[in-house]
Design a protein around this motif. Structure first.
Motif, PDB file in Angstrom:
ATOM      1  N   PRO A 274       0.852  -1.218   0.163  1.00 36.15           N
ATOM      2  CA  PRO A 274       0.127  -0.057   0.168  1.00 36.15           C
ATOM      3  C   PRO A 274       0.657   1.369  -0.144  1.00 36.15           C
ATOM      4  O   PRO A 274       1.972   1.077   0.413  1.00 36.15           O
ATOM      5  CB  PRO A 274      -0.897   0.096   1.298  1.00 36.15           C
ATOM      6  CG  PRO A 274       0.409  -0.791   2.252  1.00 36.15           C
ATOM      7  CD  PRO A 274       1.031  -2.065   1.280  1.00 36.15           C
ATOM      8  N   ASN A 277      -2.120   6.974   3.120  1.00 33.60           N
ATOM      9  CA  ASN A 277      -3.017   7.706   2.843  1.00 33.60           C
ATOM     10  C   ASN A 277      -2.830   8.904   3.761  1.00 33.60           C
ATOM     11  O   ASN A 277      -3.122   9.896   3.554  1.00 33.60           O
ATOM     12  CB  ASN A 277      -4.317   7.114   3.255  1.00 33.60           C
ATOM     13  CG  ASN A 277      -4.633   5.919   2.317  1.00 33.60           C
ATOM     14  OD1 ASN A 277      -4.881   6.083   1.186  1.00 33.60           O
ATOM     15  ND2 ASN A 277      -4.796   4.688   2.943  1.00 33.60           N
ATOM     16  N   ALA A 354      -8.586   1.809   2.934  1.00 31.65           N
ATOM     17  CA  ALA A 354      -8.924   1.408   1.588  1.00 31.65           C
ATOM     18  C   ALA A 354      -8.404   2.762   0.475  1.00 31.65           C
ATOM     19  O   ALA A 354      -8.135   2.459  -0.544  1.00 31.65           O
ATOM     20  CB  ALA A 354     -10.259   1.044   1.378  1.00 31.65           C
ATOM     21  N   GLY A 355      -8.610   4.024   0.923  1.00 30.91           N
ATOM     22  CA  GLY A 355      -8.400   5.058   0.140  1.00 30.91           C
ATOM     23  C   GLY A 355      -8.059   6.296   1.155  1.00 30.91           C
ATOM     24  O   GLY A 355      -8.361   6.244   2.268  1.00 30.91           O
ATOM     25  N   ILE A 356      -7.597   7.351   0.521  1.00 33.18           N
ATOM     26  CA  ILE A 356      -7.515   8.633   1.310  1.00 33.18           C
ATOM     27  C   ILE A 356      -8.738   9.194   1.930  1.00 33.18           C
ATOM     28  O   ILE A 356      -8.716   9.836   2.803  1.00 33.18           O
ATOM     29  CB  ILE A 356      -6.929   9.716   0.372  1.00 33.18           C
ATOM     30  CG1 ILE A 356      -6.399  10.799   1.345  1.00 33.18           C
ATOM     31  CG2 ILE A 356      -7.475  10.156  -0.862  1.00 33.18           C
ATOM     32  CD1 ILE A 356      -5.291  11.801   0.726  1.00 33.18           C
ATOM     33  N   ASN A 357      -9.674   9.091   1.160  1.00 36.63           N
ATOM     34  CA  ASN A 357     -11.327   9.603   1.487  1.00 36.63           C
ATOM     35  C   ASN A 357     -11.743   9.019   2.825  1.00 36.63           C
ATOM     36  O   ASN A 357     -12.182   9.339   3.760  1.00 36.63           O
ATOM     37  CB  ASN A 357     -12.292   9.305   0.544  1.00 36.63           C
ATOM     38  CG  ASN A 357     -12.117  10.393  -0.786  1.00 36.63           C
ATOM     39  OD1 ASN A 357     -11.469  11.233  -0.611  1.00 36.63           O
ATOM     40  ND2 ASN A 357     -12.443   9.946  -1.799  1.00 36.63           N
ATOM     41  N   GLN A 358     -11.371   7.449   3.065  1.00 35.29           N
ATOM     42  CA  GLN A 358     -11.698   6.594   3.967  1.00 35.29           C
ATOM     43  C   GLN A 358     -10.616   7.141   5.442  1.00 35.29           C
ATOM     44  O   GLN A 358     -11.265   7.159   6.340  1.00 35.29           O
ATOM     45  CB  GLN A 358     -11.396   5.132   3.950  1.00 35.29           C
ATOM     46  CG  GLN A 358     -11.999   4.473   4.886  1.00 35.29           C
ATOM     47  CD  GLN A 358     -11.793   2.966   4.777  1.00 35.29           C
ATOM     48  OE1 GLN A 358     -10.809   2.716   4.008  1.00 35.29           O
ATOM     49  NE2 GLN A 358     -12.339   2.168   5.563  1.00 35.29           N
ATOM     50  N   TRP A 359      -9.610   7.382   5.107  1.00 38.81           N
ATOM     51  CA  TRP A 359      -8.755   7.901   6.009  1.00 38.81           C
ATOM     52  C   TRP A 359      -9.208   9.401   6.469  1.00 38.81           C
ATOM     53  O   TRP A 359      -9.192   9.549   7.887  1.00 38.81           O
ATOM     54  CB  TRP A 359      -7.009   8.139   5.764  1.00 38.81           C
ATOM     55  CG  TRP A 359      -6.194   8.285   6.587  1.00 38.81           C
ATOM     56  CD1 TRP A 359      -5.593   7.327   7.373  1.00 38.81           C
ATOM     57  CD2 TRP A 359      -5.817   9.537   7.040  1.00 38.81           C
ATOM     58  NE1 TRP A 359      -4.777   8.159   8.243  1.00 38.81           N
ATOM     59  CE2 TRP A 359      -4.927   9.251   7.987  1.00 38.81           C
ATOM     60  CE3 TRP A 359      -6.101  10.895   6.698  1.00 38.81           C
ATOM     61  CZ2 TRP A 359      -4.319  10.515   8.833  1.00 38.81           C
ATOM     62  CZ3 TRP A 359      -5.425  12.164   7.040  1.00 38.81           C
ATOM     63  CH2 TRP A 359      -4.643  11.863   8.372  1.00 38.81           C
ATOM     64  N   GLN A 383      -7.718  -4.642   6.275  1.00 38.06           N
ATOM     65  CA  GLN A 383      -7.059  -4.273   4.711  1.00 38.06           C
ATOM     66  C   GLN A 383      -6.072  -4.984   4.257  1.00 38.06           C
ATOM     67  O   GLN A 383      -5.752  -5.461   3.260  1.00 38.06           O
ATOM     68  CB  GLN A 383      -7.145  -2.904   4.430  1.00 38.06           C
ATOM     69  CG  GLN A 383      -6.823  -2.643   3.063  1.00 38.06           C
ATOM     70  CD  GLN A 383      -8.212  -2.553   2.244  1.00 38.06           C
ATOM     71  OE1 GLN A 383      -9.384  -2.565   2.795  1.00 38.06           O
ATOM     72  NE2 GLN A 383      -8.143  -2.622   0.915  1.00 38.06           N
TER      73      GLN A 383
END
Length: 566
Positions: A274, A277, A354-359, A383
């Motif tokens: 990964p 994020n 899962a992604g920067i938005n989730q972080w 994840q």
């Protein structure tokens, strides 16, 4: 395929950990502490089969590591990522190598050289009886917080992840069976522990297929409140059992599980590759987030340096050390084990989403980040594990069991330590009932229940969390006070004391600064109880620092170079 930045940084940190143990811990063992393989340890001198028992260093390391790990090296780094992964990573690596290593190793050695006594009692010899009484009271308060809060943490995990209930409780008779086979029937430890580990993983699948869903309330009290009572009662009973029957075999199995868990998480990191994020340094922290400096150094305690570790080193581990030379492996490598856990916690929460938005959703507010450290780790770790083809149900159950098992291990070790401290307080103030094991256990249990239920009557069982904001600063101030004792001992015996003095100055300075900031925030928020307790703890610690300075001044007039007690 190009190697991701988190993987490169993780490999670099692991390399530094190896070099630290290979060279720096050897320097401490040979040049500073001068470990003697022929020295009679308290485990042999006072062997009683209950608290004092010579133990194989690998088994003892399992107990020590499991006891100090708990949930804190996961939660602290998971919260600190809000300031960016860079500061958290630097503090974990440098703190493990040069702060936790000397602290954990040093307090274990000092206790062994003082008949297995806690750092509180050693204070009497190094500084004076007045300082000893103050330190014992601070330690008792810290252990009270640990017990009450960890019981709440476990209760919440049982409620949120019902699949973890059955595997945890099945582990206890399994560990007791292994203890009986090894210590009473003469079985070699390795194979029973391996069988126990395999059965534990079978229990995880069983728990995932048969989660224990209990009513939200029973007799008008939330289920979490009942779980708090059950866990505190369990901790009290477990603390009275001989260490060979439950403490050692259960902790040894747990250490296997944690290493397997760490292996799975690190393997998942290397396979999923990964990217971060989280930013290296977050210059857009949410409104209401406290300043990076000094709060980083109390938010990440376990995983860098923690006063609770010194209590374990001088409370239970020193009473089980077979040879003094084993202290390097148990103490320093035990600190490194927790550093490994904190390191993967950073990677799971900074790169595992899962992604920067989730972080950004999770770390969009300080309240969410500070209260959801465990949830952030479970999300990120899940994840990473998914990259190995493990189902989310099994992965979530495994991670929750890992956290619960180590939180519970810390709980019953802390209850045992609290009994020791009550006994030492009884000796200090001539309170004979407190020196009785049964009485001390009952007092420890009841005091934790009172804190859990009366500190917040509107939320039964969750009261321990009212004082939780003070835990980090109290914990780190305790580490600073232990370093004061270690520095004075090394100076008195003509050893290289700068290895303890430099971490001492940094930890005490940053932690006192953090405590002042916290108290000012509590005043603004009208939290009178936290203000009173915070001021009291800060004053007690300031008093002890002053006593340490006076002791150092007295030492100036004495001849240095005395040998440690034989």
């Amino acid at each position: 395929m190009a190697v991701s930045t988190p993987v490169w940084l993780t490999l670099g940190a692991l390399g530094l950990f190896y070099l630290g143990y290979r060279f720096y811990s050897k320097f401490l063992a040979e040049k500073v502490f001068r470990l003697d393989p022929d020295f009679q340890t308290p485990a042999h001198q006072f062997r009683d089969g209950v608290d004092y028992l010579p133990t194989n260093k690998f088994v003892l390391w399992g107990h020590h590591f499991s006891s100090v790990a708990g949930a804190a090296p996961i939660v602290g780094p998971a919260i600190a990522v809000i300031w960016g992964w860079g500061p958290a990573l630097l503090w974990v690596v440098l703190g493990t190598l040069f702060f936790a290593g000397i602290h954990d190793f040093g307090t274990l050695w000092a206790s062994v050289r003082n008949k297995g006594k806690s750092v509180g009692v050693i204070t009497n010899r190094v500084i004076g009886s007045r300082a000893k009484g103050l330190f014992l009271l601070i330690i008792f308060f810290l252990l009270l917080l640990v017990n009450a809060v960890f019981a709440v943490v476990i209760a919440n995990l049982f409620t949120q992840f019902p699949a973890s209930v059955l595997p945890y409780w099945l582990q206890i008779p399994l560990a007791m069976t292994i203890g009986y086979l090894v210590y009473k029937r003469g079985f070699p430890l390795f194979w029973p522990s391996i069988v126990g580990l395999l059965l534990l993983f079978a229990f995880i699948f069983l728990g995932a297929s048969a989660p224990v869903n209990l009513p939200e309330t029973i007799a008008g009290m939330p289920m979490t409140g009942w779980w708090v009572i059950v866990m505190l009662l369990y901790g009290a009973i477990a603390s009275r059992l001989p260490v060979w029957l439950l403490l050692q075999p259960r902790d040894y199995i747990n250490s296997h599980m944690l290493f397997l868990g760490l292996g799975v998480l690190y393997l998942g990191l290397f396979i999923t590759q990964p990217e971060f994020n989280a930013p290296f340094l977050n210059d857009q922290v949410p409104e209401g987030t406290p300043p990076l400096v000094p709060l980083l150094f109390v938010t990440i305690a376990c995983g860098a340096i923690s006063g609770f570790h010194g209590l374990v080193s001088s409370g239970t581990s020193s009473k089980q050390l077979d040879k003094e030379t084993d202290a390097r492996f148990v103490g320093y490598f035990g600190a490194m084990g927790e550093g490994l856990l904190a390191l993967i916690a950073i990677m799971a929460t900074a790169a595992g989403f899962a992604g920067i938005n989730q972080w950004q959703e999770h770390y969009g507010a300080w309240e969410t980040a500070s209260s959801g450290g465990t949830a952030a780790f479970v999300t990120g770790a899940g994840q990473l594990i998914s990259g190995l083809g493990i189902s989310s149900a099994i992965g979530t159950t495994f991670i929750s069991i890992m956290i619960v098992a180590f939180a519970a291990t810390t709980l019953d070790t802390s209850m045992r330590l609290q009994r020791f401290i009550l006994s030492e307080i009884g000796e200090q103030y001539h309170l004979a009932p407190l020196k009785n094991r049964n009485t001390g256990t009952v007092v420890a249990f009841l005091s934790c229940v009172v804190l859990a239920f009366l500190a917040d009557p509107s939320n039964p069982g969750q009261g321990g969390m009212v004082l939780w904001p003070l835990f980090g600063t109290t914990n780190q101030l305790t580490a600073g006070l232990s370093l004061i004792i270690l520095t004075l001992l090394l100076w008195k015996w003509g050893r290289q004391y700068l290895v303890a003095l430099v971490p001492l100055i940094f930890v005490v300075g940053m932690t006192a600064w953090s405590m002042v900031i916290s108290i000012m925030d509590y005043i603004e928020q009208g939290k009178t109880l936290l203000v009173v307790v915070g001021v009291m703890i800060l004053a007690l610690n300031g008093w002890l620092v002053l006593e340490g300075l006076l002791a150092a001044n007295r030492q100036r007039s004495k001849t240095l170079g005395q040998n440690p007690p034989a």
